[in-house]
Design a protein around this motif. Structure first.
Motif, PDB file in Angstrom:
ATOM      1  N   MET A  85      40.007  46.937  38.976  1.00  0.00           N
ATOM      2  CA  MET A  85      38.728  46.238  38.816  1.00  0.00           C
ATOM      3  C   MET A  85      38.885  45.012  37.906  1.00  0.00           C
ATOM      4  SD  MET A  85      35.755  46.603  40.033  1.00  0.00           S
ATOM      5  CE  MET A  85      34.196  45.831  39.860  1.00  0.00           C
ATOM      6  N   GLU A  86      39.668  45.241  36.834  1.00  0.00           N
ATOM      7  CA  GLU A  86      39.860  44.162  35.876  1.00  0.00           C
ATOM      8  C   GLU A  86      40.566  42.969  36.549  1.00  0.00           C
ATOM      9  OE1 GLU A  86      42.003  45.469  32.379  1.00  0.00           O
ATOM     10  OE2 GLU A  86      42.503  43.366  31.984  1.00  0.00           O
ATOM     11  N   HIS A  87      41.603  43.315  37.332  1.00  0.00           N
ATOM     12  CA  HIS A  87      42.341  42.264  38.053  1.00  0.00           C
ATOM     13  C   HIS A  87      41.417  41.506  39.009  1.00  0.00           C
ATOM     14  CE1 HIS A  87      46.331  42.986  36.620  1.00  0.00           C
ATOM     15  NE2 HIS A  87      46.293  44.268  36.956  1.00  0.00           N
ATOM     16  N   LEU A  88      40.545  42.272  39.664  1.00  0.00           N
ATOM     17  CA  LEU A  88      39.658  41.657  40.656  1.00  0.00           C
ATOM     18  C   LEU A  88      38.697  40.682  39.974  1.00  0.00           C
ATOM     19  CD1 LEU A  88      39.016  41.623  43.669  1.00  0.00           C
ATOM     20  CD2 LEU A  88      37.395  43.472  43.305  1.00  0.00           C
ATOM     21  N   LEU A  89      38.148  41.122  38.834  1.00  0.00           N
ATOM     22  CA  LEU A  89      37.206  40.257  38.105  1.00  0.00           C
ATOM     23  C   LEU A  89      37.912  38.998  37.611  1.00  0.00           C
ATOM     24  CD1 LEU A  89      35.101  42.868  36.100  1.00  0.00           C
ATOM     25  CD2 LEU A  89      34.383  41.520  38.076  1.00  0.00           C
ATOM     26  N   THR A  90      39.148  39.185  37.134  1.00  0.00           N
ATOM     27  CA  THR A  90      39.918  38.017  36.682  1.00  0.00           C
ATOM     28  C   THR A  90      40.134  37.044  37.840  1.00  0.00           C
ATOM     29  OG1 THR A  90      41.098  39.568  35.262  1.00  0.00           O
ATOM     30  CG2 THR A  90      42.025  37.353  35.417  1.00  0.00           C
ATOM     31  N   SER A  91      40.430  37.624  39.015  1.00  0.00           N
ATOM     32  CA  SER A  91      40.675  36.764  40.178  1.00  0.00           C
ATOM     33  C   SER A  91      39.414  36.023  40.589  1.00  0.00           C
ATOM     34  CB  SER A  91      41.180  37.601  41.364  1.00  0.00           C
ATOM     35  OG  SER A  91      42.409  38.161  41.035  1.00  0.00           O
ATOM     36  N   PHE A  92      38.261  36.698  40.494  1.00  0.00           N
ATOM     37  CA  PHE A  92      36.995  36.011  40.800  1.00  0.00           C
ATOM     38  C   PHE A  92      36.786  34.865  39.808  1.00  0.00           C
ATOM     39  CE2 PHE A  92      35.439  39.835  43.216  1.00  0.00           C
ATOM     40  CZ  PHE A  92      35.227  39.153  44.399  1.00  0.00           C
TER      41      PHE A  92
ATOM     42  N   LEU B 193      38.173  46.372  52.324  1.00  0.00           N
ATOM     43  CA  LEU B 193      39.397  45.734  51.827  1.00  0.00           C
ATOM     44  C   LEU B 193      39.555  45.976  50.325  1.00  0.00           C
ATOM     45  CD1 LEU B 193      41.794  43.644  52.110  1.00  0.00           C
ATOM     46  CD2 LEU B 193      40.126  41.857  51.670  1.00  0.00           C
ATOM     47  N   ALA B 194      38.469  45.800  49.598  1.00  0.00           N
ATOM     48  CA  ALA B 194      38.548  45.907  48.135  1.00  0.00           C
ATOM     49  C   ALA B 194      38.699  47.355  47.677  1.00  0.00           C
ATOM     50  CB  ALA B 194      37.299  45.283  47.513  1.00  0.00           C
ATOM     51  N   THR B 195      38.098  48.309  48.402  1.00  0.00           N
ATOM     52  CA  THR B 195      38.148  49.699  47.934  1.00  0.00           C
ATOM     53  C   THR B 195      39.336  50.474  48.496  1.00  0.00           C
ATOM     54  OG1 THR B 195      36.609  50.272  49.693  1.00  0.00           O
ATOM     55  CG2 THR B 195      35.661  49.930  47.514  1.00  0.00           C
ATOM     56  N   LEU B 196      39.756  50.156  49.721  1.00  0.00           N
ATOM     57  CA  LEU B 196      40.851  50.921  50.337  1.00  0.00           C
ATOM     58  C   LEU B 196      42.230  50.475  49.865  1.00  0.00           C
ATOM     59  CD1 LEU B 196      40.143  51.384  54.184  1.00  0.00           C
ATOM     60  CD2 LEU B 196      40.337  53.140  52.430  1.00  0.00           C
ATOM     61  N   SER B 197      42.364  49.170  49.616  1.00  0.00           N
ATOM     62  CA  SER B 197      43.717  48.631  49.388  1.00  0.00           C
ATOM     63  C   SER B 197      44.425  49.210  48.160  1.00  0.00           C
ATOM     64  CB  SER B 197      43.662  47.104  49.282  1.00  0.00           C
ATOM     65  OG  SER B 197      43.099  46.580  50.440  1.00  0.00           O
ATOM     66  N   PRO B 198      43.782  49.223  46.977  1.00  0.00           N
ATOM     67  CA  PRO B 198      44.539  49.711  45.809  1.00  0.00           C
ATOM     68  C   PRO B 198      45.033  51.159  45.943  1.00  0.00           C
ATOM     69  CG  PRO B 198      42.586  48.496  45.122  1.00  0.00           C
ATOM     70  CD  PRO B 198      42.468  48.703  46.584  1.00  0.00           C
ATOM     71  N   PRO B 199      44.173  52.135  46.354  1.00  0.00           N
ATOM     72  CA  PRO B 199      44.720  53.493  46.482  1.00  0.00           C
ATOM     73  C   PRO B 199      45.795  53.612  47.561  1.00  0.00           C
ATOM     74  CG  PRO B 199      42.437  53.426  47.250  1.00  0.00           C
ATOM     75  CD  PRO B 199      42.721  52.119  46.615  1.00  0.00           C
ATOM     76  N   LEU B 200      45.638  52.857  48.645  1.00  0.00           N
ATOM     77  CA  LEU B 200      46.640  52.899  49.715  1.00  0.00           C
ATOM     78  C   LEU B 200      47.982  52.369  49.217  1.00  0.00           C
ATOM     79  CD1 LEU B 200      46.424  53.772  52.685  1.00  0.00           C
ATOM     80  CD2 LEU B 200      46.156  51.378  53.304  1.00  0.00           C
ATOM     81  N   ALA B 201      47.910  51.320  48.406  1.00  0.00           N
ATOM     82  CA  ALA B 201      49.141  50.741  47.859  1.00  0.00           C
ATOM     83  C   ALA B 201      49.804  51.722  46.891  1.00  0.00           C
ATOM     84  CB  ALA B 201      48.842  49.424  47.158  1.00  0.00           C
ATOM     85  N   GLU B 202      48.990  52.466  46.163  1.00  0.00           N
ATOM     86  CA  GLU B 202      49.551  53.440  45.213  1.00  0.00           C
ATOM     87  C   GLU B 202      50.333  54.528  45.941  1.00  0.00           C
ATOM     88  OE1 GLU B 202      47.087  55.308  42.137  1.00  0.00           O
ATOM     89  OE2 GLU B 202      46.340  53.281  41.726  1.00  0.00           O
ATOM     90  N   ILE B 203      49.802  54.924  47.103  1.00  0.00           N
ATOM     91  CA  ILE B 203      50.523  55.926  47.907  1.00  0.00           C
ATOM     92  C   ILE B 203      51.782  55.288  48.489  1.00  0.00           C
ATOM     93  CG2 ILE B 203      50.381  57.410  49.964  1.00  0.00           C
ATOM     94  CD1 ILE B 203      47.295  57.428  49.484  1.00  0.00           C
ATOM     95  N   ALA B 204      51.616  54.089  49.031  1.00  0.00           N
ATOM     96  CA  ALA B 204      52.721  53.445  49.751  1.00  0.00           C
ATOM     97  C   ALA B 204      53.894  53.091  48.845  1.00  0.00           C
ATOM     98  CB  ALA B 204      52.212  52.197  50.462  1.00  0.00           C
ATOM     99  N   VAL B 205      53.629  52.918  47.559  1.00  0.00           N
ATOM    100  CA  VAL B 205      54.699  52.516  46.645  1.00  0.00           C
ATOM    101  C   VAL B 205      55.767  53.614  46.520  1.00  0.00           C
ATOM    102  CG1 VAL B 205      53.839  53.313  44.396  1.00  0.00           C
ATOM    103  CG2 VAL B 205      54.956  51.099  44.588  1.00  0.00           C
ATOM    104  N   ARG B 206      55.393  54.847  46.891  1.00  0.00           N
ATOM    105  CA  ARG B 206      56.379  55.942  46.824  1.00  0.00           C
ATOM    106  C   ARG B 206      57.245  56.023  48.089  1.00  0.00           C
ATOM    107  NH1 ARG B 206      51.612  59.430  45.471  1.00  0.00           N
ATOM    108  NH2 ARG B 206      50.946  58.513  43.513  1.00  0.00           N
TER     109      ARG B 206
END
Lengths: 166, 494
Positions: free
Chosen positions: B1-8, B125-138
């Motif tokens: 969330m913090e990253h997203l706000l910074t990007s906005f 896009l905003a809600t699915l991507s971070p958890p999906l990336a966390e799984i995919a990183v393994r």
């Protein structure tokens, strides 16, 4: 005899249109695939893992050739209706002129006969004029466009964006 | 969330916002001009991003993506020519409505639907991507290989027209990507003793040739094609509250369909629009009105194709798998900027990923405002004679192809691929699978061969590791699906 009979069948049956594009593309793919397979035989054997550098090109090219043969088979045996009539004239002549002008443009750059800006200006002028069928009324516009693109792009890319040009 | 706000926050600073605004404007205008497409403009812009900050470059390209997908509706509605392939279904009802004297209403509905589609899909896009990336990183090399295989299979299965030709196009792309340095051993391969081929066929010359030069040649052939002209005014483009009440369910359903189809790798906006339009027609109380100029048709098509943009960004930024040809170009942009596409991108360069996510939303809002305000003007601009544009496009292609390696050889390569791409178009072979095969095949090969090194030359983990097995099963099903569905249709006919 069978392929000959099929070709003759095509030539006499007016409800079919020979898919020349399919055949050219498939033939290109077969030549391309074969050259890759031949070239891959000279690659070294696998060292670090069992696949090696040659396996992927060989598999892909083999599949490519099989698929191309299917396209050729379908082109010969398939049912094709006459092409839909288009309401306008297709300008294959202009496409050929365009490609020839591009080749001339690249050659001039390659041989360094002219600098980028003048080669580009010349190319743009001749192409724009050709696309307008050399109508006199369009020639001043073609000339203006040629100078703007030739000199403008040279200035923009080398002086502002610092990118190298041919 | 913090990253997203910074990007906005970053997006609302002058330079990034300028890139975003420019991207949207250029995208909408290019999308509206038949013969030019989002893919073309993004491919032409890639070399200009070399000197840019990576985040700004991606903001510019994503904004162009959003703009061009939406801009296609203008020419689809006013000229009966889809500015982008994704606007194909918009013609069916947009043009009849415009011809019936309501071009403003048709465009207004399309613009609003595009906006809603973009908003709903952005939430995913905003809600699915971070958890999906966390799984995919393994994921290990075999998981990534299997996942890439799914993408390659889907591309072939959904390629426009003949599946065999789509596969052939994909295979050609894969073969072309193999020339140069072998990614595992580092040795040279398939260079035919030509020094120029030792660096392989570079990304930009291949993409510019296949997508842009081939289209220029096609446009020259069709230069005499007559165009029907309609104009619109600013005031006629607004919707009433009653319209909204009538269409809200269609908007929501089409957004979900578009997002879902966008998430599936390799399918993209065109299929999303077709699926959504067909669904809307099937469930409509007045299906006979579809194709005659109904609001429902325009809304279904435009909502879904814009929703697919954000949907397709989900696998791109989380897994490094492109959802469409334009996503492949974005993937190429990441590679050009020395970034590794895939799940690690979230950890290594969060500013890039969240920059993309934030840009997708703001670009959608800017697109909505800009299109409402400027469509009457753009509808005049899009009739500009293509003879003026083509020489400029070719010169930009030359600069783009040359700039990646400062070699004139690449310029010739671009012309070669342009001619091949034109021949493919003539033979009704889609160039999309070529581009996707060209980008994805090296990833698949590297991962498979790394996996073999990692697991002592054993293929077994491909099926013993559950995620890899699941992806392999999906890949096989995807490959078989077109054959199975044909068999099913035949047996039901009998």
């Amino acid at each position: 005899m069978l392929p000959l009979a099929l070709v003759l069948d095509f030539m006499t049956d007016l409800s079919k249109k020979f898919p020349v594009g399919d055949l050219i593309f498939a033939a290109f793919m077969i030549v391309f695939g074969t050259s890759f397979i031949v070239a891959s035989f000279s690659l070294p054997p696998p060292a670090l893992e069992p696949v090696g550098p040659a396996a992927f090109p060989q598999w892909v090219s083999a599949i490519q050739i099989v698929l191309a043969l299917i396209v050729i088979w379908r082109a010969i045996t398939g049912e094709y209706k006459l092409a839909k009539r288009v309401e306008y004239r297709k300008r294959y002549d202009l496409a050929l002129v365009t490609i020839l002008l591009i080749i001339a443009y690249f050659s001039v750059l390659q041989l360094e006969w002219l600098s980028f800006q003048w080669a580009t200006a010349g190319f743009v002028f001749f192409l724009t004029a050709s696309l307008f069928d050399w109508k006199y009324s369009k020639l001043p516009i073609a000339l203006g466009l040629a100078l703007i693109l030739g000199l403008g792009l040279k200035f923009t890319f080398t002086e502002i964006l610092y990118l190298d040009l041919p | 969330m913090e990253h997203l706000l910074t990007s906005f926050g970053n997006l609302f600073t002058p330079l990034p916002f300028l890139f975003l605004f420019t991207g949207v404007v250029v995208g909408v205008v290019v999308g509206a001009i038949p013969g030019l497409s989002g893919g073309m403009v993004i491919a032409l812009t890639l070399p200009l991003t070399f000197l840019m900050d990576s985040t700004n470059a991606l903001i510019l390209l994503v904004s162009m993506y959003v703009g061009s997908t939406s801009g296609g509706l203008i020419s689809a509605t006013l000229m009966r020519m889809p500015g982008t392939p994704a606007a194909m279904m918009t013609i069916l009802d947009g043009f009849p409505m415009a011809k019936a004297g309501k071009p403003g209403r048709a465009l207004g509905f399309g613009i609003f639907a595009s906006f809603i589609g973009g908003l709903v899909s952005w939430i995913f896009l905003a809600t699915l991507s971070p958890p999906l990336a966390e799984i995919a990183v393994r994921f290990g090399p075999y998981e990534i290989f299997s996942m890439t295989l799914v993408a390659l299979m889907l591309i072939s299965a959904v390629s426009a027209g003949s599946m065999i030709k789509g596969l052939l196009s994909g295979m050609l792309g894969i073969a072309v990507s193999m020339v140069g340095v072998d990614p595992a051993s580092g040795g040279l391969r398939l260079t035919f003793d030509l020094t120029d081929l030792e660096a392989g066929f570079r990304l930009l010359p291949v993409i510019l040739g296949m997508l842009v030069m081939s289209q220029v040649i096609t446009d020259v052939v069709n230069i005499a094609q007559p165009i029907e002209r309609l104009q619109t005014s600013f005031r006629s483009m607004f919707m009433s509250l009653n319209d909204l009440k009538k269409l809200w369910f269609n908007l929501l359903r089409s957004s979900l369909i578009g997002t879902w189809i966008g998430v599936l790798p390799g399918i993209g906006g065109t299929t999303a629009a077709i699926a959504s339009y067909t669904t809307a027609k099937t469930f409509s109380k007045n299906p006979e009105k579809f194709g005659t100029g109904t609001e429902d048709g325009i809304v279904a098509a435009e909502t879904a194709n814009n929703a697919a943009v954000n949907g397709a960004l989900v696998p791109l930024i989380t897994l490094g798998i492109p959802g469409s040809v334009i996503d492949v170009l974005l993937l190429g942009a990441l590679i050009i900027h020395n970034l590794t596409p895939g799940p690690l991108l979230f950890q290594q360069s969060p500013e890039i990923v969240y920059g993309i996510i934030a840009a997708a939303l703001i670009a959608n809002i800017v697109m909505f405002i800009f299109m409402l305000a400027a469509t009457p003007l753009i509808s005049k601009l899009m009739y500009v004679n293509r003879a003026y544009l083509m020489p400029a496009i070719i010169v930009f292609c030359v600069i783009g192809a040359f700039s990646q390696g400062n070699r004139l050889f690449d310029v010739w390569v671009m012309l070669g691929f342009g001619i091949v791409g034109y021949l493919m178009q003539t033979a009704k072979v889609s160039t999309g699978p070529f581009v996707i095969g060209y980008i994805l095949a090296p990833i698949a090969e590297v991962q498979l061969r790394s996996g073999l090194m990692f697991y002592d030359a054993s293929y077994l983990p491909l099926i013993t590791r559950p995620v890899s097995l699941a992806f392999l099963v999906i890949a096989i099903l995807t490959m078989l699906w077109p054959f199975l569905s044909k068999l099913k249709i035949r047996s039901s006919d009998e």
